[in-house]
Design an enzyme around this catalytic site. Structure first.
Site, short mmCIF file in Angstrom:
data_model
loop_
_atom_site.label_atom_id
_atom_site.label_comp_id
_atom_site.label_asym_id
_atom_site.label_seq_id
_atom_site.Cartn_x
_atom_site.Cartn_y
_atom_site.Cartn_z
N HIS A 48 14.91 -48.90 -56.12
CA HIS A 48 14.20 -49.97 -56.82
C HIS A 48 14.46 -49.97 -58.32
O HIS A 48 14.09 -50.92 -59.01
CB HIS A 48 12.69 -49.84 -56.57
CG HIS A 48 12.29 -50.09 -55.14
ND1 HIS A 48 12.62 -51.24 -54.46
CD2 HIS A 48 11.61 -49.32 -54.27
CE1 HIS A 48 12.14 -51.18 -53.23
NE2 HIS A 48 11.54 -50.02 -53.08
N GLN A 159 11.58 -39.95 -47.21
CA GLN A 159 10.31 -40.58 -47.52
C GLN A 159 9.57 -41.03 -46.27
O GLN A 159 10.14 -41.65 -45.37
CB GLN A 159 10.51 -41.78 -48.45
CG GLN A 159 10.61 -41.35 -49.91
CD GLN A 159 10.43 -42.52 -50.86
OE1 GLN A 159 11.40 -43.18 -51.17
NE2 GLN A 159 9.21 -42.75 -51.33
N GLU A 161 6.95 -43.55 -45.29
CA GLU A 161 6.32 -44.74 -45.85
C GLU A 161 6.24 -45.89 -44.86
O GLU A 161 6.14 -47.06 -45.25
CB GLU A 161 7.02 -45.18 -47.14
CG GLU A 161 8.53 -45.19 -47.08
CD GLU A 161 9.17 -45.42 -48.45
OE1 GLU A 161 8.47 -45.80 -49.40
OE2 GLU A 161 10.39 -45.22 -48.55
N ASP A 187 4.55 -48.45 -50.18
CA ASP A 187 5.07 -49.02 -48.94
C ASP A 187 4.29 -48.52 -47.73
O ASP A 187 4.14 -49.25 -46.74
CB ASP A 187 6.56 -48.72 -48.79
CG ASP A 187 7.42 -49.68 -49.60
OD1 ASP A 187 7.04 -50.86 -49.69
OD2 ASP A 187 8.45 -49.26 -50.12
#
Length: 276
Positions: A48, A159, A161, A187
């Site tokens: 991101h 991750q 999420e 998320d």
């Protein structure tokens, strides 16, 4: 070999605090990395954030490691998620650039976790190929020593999420070669049908976060979480999280400018100005 501050924190059994790099450029990366002696790591966010994998992450890693033996460990979050078939070559790019660890977002099952381990480890522990003329130099060792030691020193992080990841968290945590499960509370909240944290997650999401923490530690792995402030980070450290983000570059810069502007107008941070 160049020091690895994150691994040193692991060995000391203390929380490893770090910061998120979203803005591109070697000067920004270097400024964040030397902002505090209490940072064990910095995350170059290629998912991101605005830094490219090549040559952006490679240049930022060089800038960070160039700070010397007390530099925080440079980590890279790759753009491709666990839903993608592109994680393999992106892990290669990040590790060839000299990253001390790699973070793969949105990993939802043990099968993908095993694939990520294979792509991050040299044989016989995996299928990572060697060929970069730069990697070992960034670590401060020769090529032979890098190949010999990389499997032990590169930190493999995934991750958690998604709802599917929560359902599979015990199996994911049990995958040999995964060093850390990193909770992405934003998320994760959205995936579970709740609004993003503001600044803290919904109580139902918080219950899930604590479940992930327990499941991760049960398998002897490290558990990490993204926090947006030092206050949040302190709370998470007291809860037993091992790796904790304390701030992002853009967040810290924006908050500092806003707070100082309020003070200049006669106010207090978080309150409206009283003059001018």
């Amino acid at each position: 070999m160049t020091t690895h501050a994150l691994l040193q924190a692991f060995k000391a059994s203390k929380p490893a605090f770090g910061a998120w790099i979203t803005l591109p450029g070697i000067l920004n990366a270097r400024a964040v990395a030397q902002a505090s002696p209490y940072l064990s790591w910095v995350m170059i966010d290629c998912e991101h954030g605005l830094t490219s994998l090549q040559p952006g992450a490679a240049e930022s890693i060089q800038a960070i490691t160039g700070l010397g033996p007390n530099a925080p460990s440079p980590l890279v979050r790759i753009p491709a998620t666990g839903f993608s078939n592109s994680t393999s070559w992106q892990i290669k790019y990040a590790l060839d650039a000299g990253a001390r660890g790699v973070l793969v977002p949105m990993v939802s099952n043990a099968e993908k976790a095993r694939e990520i381990v294979a792509d991050s480890r040299f044989p016989p522990g995996g299928r990572r190929g060697f060929g970069s003329p730069f990697t070992h130099g960034v670590w401060g060792i020769d090529a032979t020593e890098y190949i010999k030691s990389a499997n032990e020193h590169v930190v493999v992080m995934i991750q958690i999420e998604t709802q599917e990841a929560v359902q599979n968290v015990e199996a994911i945590a049990a995958v040999d070669g995964i060093d850390c499960l990193f909770i992405g509370p934003y998320d994760l909240s959205l995936s579970l049908g709740y609004p993003a944290p503001s600044p803290d997650p919904h109580p139902d999401v918080e219950s899930v976060i604590q479940h992930v923490l327990r499941a991760t530690h049960k398998e002897g792995k490290k558990c990490a979480i993204y926090c947006s402030s030092g206050k949040q980070a302190l709370k998470r450290a007291e809860e037993g999280f091992d790796i904790i983000n304390v701030a992002s570059d853009i967040g810290a810069m924006s908050e500092s400018v806003a707070a100082n502007a309020i003070v200049a107008l006669g106010g207090e941070p978080g309150a409206p100005p009283s003059r001018y």
